[in-house]
Write a protein that holds these residues in place. Structure first.
Motif, PDB file in Angstrom:
ATOM      1  N   ARG A   1      72.386  49.904 -55.838  1.00 19.98           N
ATOM      2  CA  ARG A   1      70.811  50.744 -55.009  1.00 19.98           C
ATOM      3  C   ARG A   1      71.558  50.502 -53.717  1.00 19.98           C
ATOM      4  O   ARG A   1      72.383  50.130 -53.338  1.00 19.98           O
ATOM      5  CB  ARG A   1      70.676  49.042 -55.004  1.00 19.98           C
ATOM      6  N   GLU A   2      70.546  51.044 -52.900  1.00 21.14           N
ATOM      7  CA  GLU A   2      71.580  51.010 -51.769  1.00 21.14           C
ATOM      8  C   GLU A   2      71.746  50.172 -50.765  1.00 21.14           C
ATOM      9  O   GLU A   2      72.246  50.548 -49.641  1.00 21.14           O
ATOM     10  CB  GLU A   2      70.711  52.192 -50.791  1.00 21.14           C
ATOM     11  N   PHE A   3      70.811  49.180 -50.473  1.00 16.76           N
ATOM     12  CA  PHE A   3      71.531  47.592 -50.012  1.00 16.76           C
ATOM     13  C   PHE A   3      73.082  47.583 -50.224  1.00 16.76           C
ATOM     14  O   PHE A   3      74.276  46.992 -49.522  1.00 16.76           O
ATOM     15  CB  PHE A   3      70.415  46.847 -50.037  1.00 16.76           C
TER      16      PHE A   3
ATOM     17  N   THR B   1      75.799  50.058 -50.884  1.00 20.93           N
ATOM     18  CA  THR B   1      75.974  50.117 -50.350  1.00 20.93           C
ATOM     19  C   THR B   1      76.097  50.733 -48.796  1.00 20.93           C
ATOM     20  O   THR B   1      76.814  50.706 -48.068  1.00 20.93           O
ATOM     21  CB  THR B   1      75.399  52.144 -50.489  1.00 20.93           C
ATOM     22  N   ALA B   2      75.223  50.002 -48.546  1.00 19.05           N
ATOM     23  CA  ALA B   2      74.826  49.841 -46.768  1.00 19.05           C
ATOM     24  C   ALA B   2      75.469  47.969 -46.527  1.00 19.05           C
ATOM     25  O   ALA B   2      76.448  48.717 -45.983  1.00 19.05           O
ATOM     26  CB  ALA B   2      73.379  49.606 -46.791  1.00 19.05           C
TER      27      ALA B   2
ATOM     28  N   GLU C   1      75.045  39.787 -51.999  1.00 16.39           N
ATOM     29  CA  GLU C   1      74.147  40.763 -52.969  1.00 16.39           C
ATOM     30  C   GLU C   1      74.158  40.980 -53.762  1.00 16.39           C
ATOM     31  O   GLU C   1      72.722  41.081 -54.067  1.00 16.39           O
ATOM     32  CB  GLU C   1      74.672  41.662 -52.042  1.00 16.39           C
TER      33      GLU C   1
END
Lengths: 293, 365, 343
Positions: free
Chosen positions: A182-184, A186-187, A202
């Motif tokens: 999920r991109e969070f 990556t963020a 996370e």
């Protein structure tokens, strides 16, 4: 102009669905479940001070007698009081079930998180180790541990804990893989967060709910497995009662007196159900959906 | 051609067109934990055979629920839908699932937004096409395969014989959408619902797919309802456009009329928010402030009023009815329509009072 | 080292990843471009052209196969893990899916505030105390158009897609980065909301003196926000030009085809099928020889298969990789010189 552009969303002017929150309430089922769990735990803790017959005293009543006022749940084939045996059995069973699964959660969960998040060689090594653990015959493992470390409740917990590591690791790994993409995540990496923080802050909170609902079922499996070990003489020695060995012993009399197996099985079943309902209730209370999009 | 009135060369308005779909006072509600959500609120429209209707609105405008309600594809629990839907001689409301299955796929077909989820990932695409041919048209296996090849090549899939054996994941997004279109067209439907058929695709593929849909529609004289959030997509490709907001149709007109004489401020705002490739860089966009209304408790009066640059006190408590405009087939729901003296005055009053809700608009105009 | 003073300079970037049996996907092949401080560089192309991969390679997530990414003169590719980590606050990214890019289990104040609490000690910034951090979070939330009082305690699912994208932007801006890489930030949003976010990005760019790399498949959006536009096809850079030039006089046949596919919100313009791209994107595992676009190019000739075109200047600031460009190079224009064009 920049300021003007920015102040687009004026909550005073615009209808905002965000303001409406549904009231959260616990269901009746949740409360019934909680009452049952409190009852079982209280009985187990205070078993020795309760006005109960000794769970090991034979011929406390007529063998195989039906429930009566003095013996609320009747008596087993040796005339021991069933209620007393279930209450005292709860001590061992709950301890075995919860501790074993806790061990599995700590070690298996960590292994699964690490394997799922880092992937690559780490994943390969951990997953292979888990597969070996899964493929290893459970009974041989039990015999080996008992042979080396001796027969004790602690070692039973150790065995069952070891056995629950691999399935829990697999489950946690599978859902970690999903969230790690999920991109969070990556963020978070982009923010320069360290891996440990990303894993525990996370990923873990997202993986936890599905893992816990599986763990509740695993507790039941561990309680029954303890019974099987006990039946084989690898666990707590009879006549000391556990739910597992009561089910195991009773199952040999299924055709003559099904009550002997069904009664502890029903208690176990209700306890697991109660754990599930309580868990569900808590989860929906703290419910965090993905976006409503 | 039996429906020659839709082809070029005939005077369209003089020959009474055959009405394929009539929707009257359609109302669809969902039970949610917060209360009853009215997703479609009293929608009425007609669609003639062979014509294309664009349904345009933001997410949450009810456009997707509208198409599902017309098709009777609503979830069994929690959804209630009332009103009349008359399609090709069937009263759709009240039909059983079994009766509906006879209509879906044969007379009424659909293409969804995401071709990956509307195709079965474990089934070869050949089987997915022949399945409905054999079920609905009673074709034999070899007939169906032959027909599937024809279908695939008609939707522009190269080497269709080979593609029959592919699984959906082996195809690109554009090819997958072509396959879903082939499946939808398999039994020769009279009405095709295309729900955001190109939203998940690249612009280049979007253009191809829209061309394909238009070509197939002409060839088969099939009616189409094109549901989208992008006015740009429907502009050159529809006969009529219905703009939805807050579960209602707020403006409906023949496409050219809509663009030339739009009356509803929402339509104007929707068009203004599209970035245009022919404008120089850094042209501020006319964003619509805020977000669509909460359909559990919609605002009183006009539902667009809280976001509307024309809004007057009247708009906030009195709901404008959908009324006829002078141009035939043009309906709109607004007290202070765009391009009328009332509208201009309302806009001017707001500007004077400094209630310019949309700063970008006041910058550009 | 290059001689230019670009803020961000991507040189010969290559990203490949194995897909088994010794084959690999050529996601980005030898791509070079500069981004000047304060400009917005748009990157367009169809899905699978490598634009997102290139964007992620700039921030080293994952690290590129080869090439260099110079940020203020430092090659990020050569940095080790911890050195790179220290550069992170200066390069931020926002993503396409507003839902997936926010952790559903965390509150908005934590999502936006976490970067501050992680970095406040290390950066010795002015936001060391909890109160200051809170104030900073409120300031940024306010800047992106959210009410800090009501938004801070909520979780992402309580917001709409457009609002989630605002939260993402707030999170990216809270560390006051120099470069913001926007990977399809508006593709998942409705047109009306899309306009809000684009306007917001323009405003944020001015307010925080940002340099933007804006990746999108939507040419109209890219035109609106960009000073210069890079067009990518199958891992290669086809054309790089100031956006007004690129849209007025595209030089690469692929750019022209892309422009021809933009839907016009005007019923008077009947969509013409001329100039449309036909055929399918070739596989990036086994890309065509020579010019990668030749298999779908209306102007392709034998030379295109044999010889790979290099990027050369055909007009001021307009560079194209094509043997037969739509805009003829002026004879005097020296080929393949880094443009000194400014924002």
């Amino acid at each position: 102009m920049a300021e003007a552009l920015v102040a687009i969303e004026d909550p005073a002017v615009l209808p905002d669905t965000v303001g409406v929150r549904q009231p959260r309430r616990f269901t009746v089922l949740f409360w019934i479940a909680v009452v049952w769990l409190v009852l079982i735990i209280a009985l187990a803790v205070f078993a020795s001070v309760l006005p109960l017959d000794s769970p090991t005293q034979v011929f406390a009543c007529i063998p195989n007698s039906a429930p009566s006022w003095h013996h609320l749940l009747g008596c087993d084939e040796l005339g021991r009081d069933m209620l007393s045996r279930i209450v005292f059995g709860a001590r061992v069973s709950l301890e075995v079930g919860f501790t074993a699964v806790f061990i599995g959660l700590v070690f298996g969960g960590t292994a699964g998180l690490v394997a799922g998040y880092f992937g690559g060689k780490t994943d390969l090594i951990i997953s292979s180790a888990m597969n070996v653990l899964l493929a290893f015959p459970a009974l041989v493992l039990a015999l080996a541990v008992i042979a080396f470390l001796g027969q004790s409740l602690r070692n039973v917990i150790l065995i069952l804990g070891l056995l629950s590591i691999a399935p829990l690791a697999r489950l946690v790994r599978a859902s970690t893989v999903v969230y790690a993409q999920r991109e969070f995540v990556t963020a978070a990496r982009m923010m320069g967060f360290r891996s440990r923080r990303i894993l525990f802050r996370e990923v873990l909170p997202n993986v936890m709910p599905s893992t816990l609902s599986f763990a509740i079922v695993a507790v039941a499996v561990a309680i029954v497995a303890e019974g099987a070990l006990s039946f084989l003489g690898l666990s707590v020695r009879p006549p000391a009662p556990t739910w597992g060995n009561m089910i195991a012993e009773g199952s040999t009399y299924l055709s003559e007196n099904a009550w002997l197996a069904l009664c502890p099985a029903a208690v176990l079943c209700l306890t697991v159900l109660a754990l599930n309902f309580a868990g569900d209730g808590l989860r929906s209370f703290f419910d965090v959906k993905d976006s409503a999009l | 051609m039996s429906r020659g009135h839709t082809t070029a060369g005939h005077e369209y308005p003089e020959i009474p067109a055959e009405t394929l779909l009539t929707v009257e006072d359609l109302r669809t509600t969902f039970d949610t934990p917060r209360g009853k959500l009215t997703a479609v609120d009293g929608v009425s429209f007609e669609l003639e055979a062979g014509r294309t209707l664009g349904v345009v609105g933001e997410s949450g405008s009810g456009k997707t629920v509208l198409s599902r309600s017309v098709m009777r594809l609503l979830p069994k629990r929690g959804a209630t839908s009332t009103g009349r839907v008359r399609f090709n001689g069937h009263e759709m409301v009240g039909l059983t699932q079994k009766q509906l299955r006879g209509i879906w796929g044969t007379e009424l077909a659909m293409v969804f937004q995401d071709p990956m989820t509307s195709l079965n990932p474990t089934m070869r695409i050949g089987n997915q096409i022949t399945e409905s041919l054999r079920y609905h048209l009673g074709m034999s296996s070899s007939e169906a395969t032959e027909h599937a090849v024809v279908l695939l090549s008609s939707v522009g899939i190269p080497t269709p014989e080979r593609r029959l054996h592919d699984y959906p994941h082996q195809l690109s997004g554009g090819l997958r959408q072509r396959v879903t279109i082939a499946i939808a067209l398999a039994c020769g439907p009279r009405l095709l619902f295309a729900d955001e058929p190109t939203t998940a695709l690249d612009v280049t593929v979007q253009a191809q797919i829209l061309d394909l849909l238009a070509a197939q529609q002409r060839e088969r004289s099939m009616a189409m309802i094109l549901v989208t959030h992008d006015l740009g997509v429907v502009a050159g490709r529809t006969d009529d456009i219905a703009v939805m907001y807050g579960g209602k149709i707020v403006e409906q007109a023949p496409t050219k009329t809509l663009f030339a004489e739009m009356r509803m401020p929402y339509t104007e705002a929707l068009l203004g928010s599209i970035p245009r490739a022919d404008q120089p860089s850094h042209t501020p966009l006319q964003a619509i402030p805020g977000r669509p209304p909460d359909l559990v408790s919609p605002p009183p009066g006009c539902r667009f009023a809280p976001r509307c640059p024309y809004a007057q006190p009247r708009c906030r408590h009195e709901e404008p009815p959908l009324r006829e405009a002078p141009t035939k087939g043009h309906r709109f729901a607004c007290w202070f329509p765009v391009g009328t003296p009332e509208g201009r005055q309302a806009l001017e009053e707001n500007r004077v009072r400094g209630v310019a809700l949309d700063p970008a608009r006041s910058v550009t105009t | 080292m290059t001689t230019n003073d670009a803020l961000l300079s991507v040189e010969n970037l290559v990203v490949e990843y194995p897909v088994g049996r010794g084959r690999k996907v050529h996601a980005v092949s030898d791509v070079s471009f500069d981004v000047q401080a304060g400009e917005t560089l748009g990157v367009v192309g169809e899905s699978g052209c490598g634009k997102s991969t290139a964007g992620k390679a700039i921030v080293q997530l994952p690290r590129p196969t080869s090439g260099s990414v110079l940020f203020e003169g430092t090659d990020l590719v050569k940095l080790d893990g911890d050195q790179l980590r220290r550069f992170r606050p200066r390069l931020q990214m926002i993503f396409q899916d507003p839902v997936s890019s926010l952790n559903p289990r965390r509150r908005v104040e934590d999502i936006v505030g976490d970067p501050l609490s992680v970095w406040s000690a290390e950066l010795e910034s002015s936001v060391a105390s909890k109160q200051e951090r809170k104030a900073k979070v409120a300031e940024v939330l306010e800047a992106v158009g959210l009410d800090p009082v009501s938004a801070a305690g909520r979780r992402p699912h309580e917001f709409s897609g457009g609002q989630c994208q605002r939260i993402s932007i707030a999170r990216a801006l809270v560390l006051e980065p120099k470069v913001l890489i926007c990977d399809e930030p508006v593709s998942a949003l409705d047109v009306s909301i899309q306009a809000q976010i684009i306007n917001l990005l323009e405003a944020m760019k001015a307010r925080f003196s940002l340099t933007l790399v804006f990746i999108s498949h939507d040419l109209a959006v890219v035109r609106n926000i960009s000073d210069r536009v890079a067009v990518m096809y199958l891992g290669k850079l086809c054309e790089l030009a100031p956006s007004d030039v690129l849209y007025r006089t595209p030089a690469h046949p692929y750019t022209a085809a892309l422009l021809a596919s933009i839907p016009e919100p005007d019923p008077a313009i009947v969509p013409s099928t001329t100039g449309r791209l036909t055929g399918e994107l070739p596989s990036s595992i086994d890309p065509p020889s020579g010019c990668r676009f030749r298999t779908r190019c209306p102007r392709a000739e034998e030379r295109c298969a044999a010889e790979e075109p290099v990027l050369r200047e055909v007009a001021t600031g307009q560079r194209v990789a094509c043997h037969f460009p739509l805009v003829e190079a002026r004879p005097a224009a020296p080929a393949n010189v880094a443009s000194q064009q400014s924002a």
